[in-house]
Write a protein that holds these residues in place. Sequence first.
Motif, short mmCIF file in Angstrom:
data_model
loop_
_atom_site.label_atom_id
_atom_site.label_comp_id
_atom_site.label_asym_id
_atom_site.label_seq_id
_atom_site.Cartn_x
_atom_site.Cartn_y
_atom_site.Cartn_z
N UNK A 51 0.83 -1.21 0.00
CA UNK A 51 0.00 0.00 0.00
C UNK A 51 0.86 1.25 0.00
N UNK A 52 1.88 1.28 0.85
CA UNK A 52 2.76 2.45 0.92
C UNK A 52 3.50 2.64 -0.40
N UNK A 53 3.96 1.55 -0.97
CA UNK A 53 4.67 1.65 -2.26
C UNK A 53 3.75 2.16 -3.36
N UNK A 54 2.50 1.68 -3.37
CA UNK A 54 1.57 2.12 -4.41
C UNK A 54 1.25 3.60 -4.28
N UNK A 55 1.19 4.11 -3.04
CA UNK A 55 0.86 5.52 -2.84
C UNK A 55 2.05 6.45 -3.10
N UNK A 114 15.77 10.14 -6.96
CA UNK A 114 14.89 9.61 -5.91
C UNK A 114 13.42 9.80 -6.23
N UNK A 115 13.10 10.64 -7.22
CA UNK A 115 11.70 10.83 -7.59
C UNK A 115 11.39 10.21 -8.95
N UNK A 116 12.20 10.50 -9.95
CA UNK A 116 11.91 10.01 -11.30
C UNK A 116 13.19 9.60 -12.01
N UNK A 117 13.66 8.38 -11.77
CA UNK A 117 14.83 7.90 -12.51
C UNK A 117 14.48 7.76 -14.00
N UNK A 118 15.49 7.85 -14.83
CA UNK A 118 15.26 7.85 -16.27
C UNK A 118 16.23 6.89 -16.96
N UNK A 119 15.70 6.13 -17.90
CA UNK A 119 16.53 5.37 -18.82
C UNK A 119 16.82 6.31 -19.99
N UNK A 181 -2.45 9.59 10.15
CA UNK A 181 -1.04 9.53 10.54
C UNK A 181 -0.17 8.91 9.48
N UNK A 182 -0.68 7.89 8.80
CA UNK A 182 0.08 7.24 7.73
C UNK A 182 0.22 8.20 6.54
N UNK A 183 -0.87 8.86 6.17
CA UNK A 183 -0.82 9.81 5.06
C UNK A 183 0.19 10.92 5.31
N UNK A 184 0.23 11.41 6.56
CA UNK A 184 1.16 12.48 6.90
C UNK A 184 2.61 12.01 6.77
N UNK A 185 2.87 10.77 7.17
CA UNK A 185 4.24 10.25 7.12
C UNK A 185 4.74 10.06 5.69
N UNK A 188 5.60 13.48 1.95
CA UNK A 188 6.76 14.09 1.26
C UNK A 188 7.38 13.15 0.23
N UNK A 189 7.02 11.87 0.31
CA UNK A 189 7.59 10.92 -0.64
C UNK A 189 6.73 10.76 -1.90
#
Length: 202
Positions: A51-55, A114-119, A181-185, A188-189
């Motif tokens: 779930x965290x990875x998908x968000x 860390x946000x959008x790696x590119x090939x 609480x989860x959304x707040x954590x 930033x990612x």
Amino acid sequence: MLLVEETAPAQASLPVAALRGHLRMGSGFELVEDATEDAALAGFLRAAIATVEARTGKVLLTRVFRMRLEDWRDPAGQPLPLAPALSVETVEMTDREGRVSEVPPALWRLVPDNQRPILAPTGSSLPTVPLGGFVTVRFAAGFGTSWDRVPGDLAQAVMMLAARYYEDRGFDGSQLALPHGVSALIERWRAVRTLAGRGGRA
């Protein structure tokens, strides 16, 4: 775009003991330490990680993924859908007859981000995808193979969400909003992700 996870996190890399301690502190209930309970806790952790990875589009524990595209979104550089990308293993072209050819590594490179790696191409553009065919990119992404490599806020978000799943077995995180609480954590990612190839051929 088709994205397939080729490997899964090893059971030993999941913070089962930490989740048991988290639940004990929250409820005062002493969990039984046996294989059945550990398997259940591992299942809640995997669900929370997914779930965290998908968000966020961030891979917490390093795995290998396979991405298939009908065409590059931009031949000057194809964004990868997950971060942080550690390496690109192979790039392969498949033509309409199903013949597969590897694109030489000398023709492409990974631009880490860390946000959008590119090939990215080493020249002016990535090789042309065969008409009626597709390109397959295998890449590794993740913060590390052990839980202590996961950033603290993301690790805490997983712990809180896994505890929520444990305490409310009927909770469906795919249908309901995340706990505040989860959304707040994880906020930033989160990043807007570019996933597919060109709209005309994706």
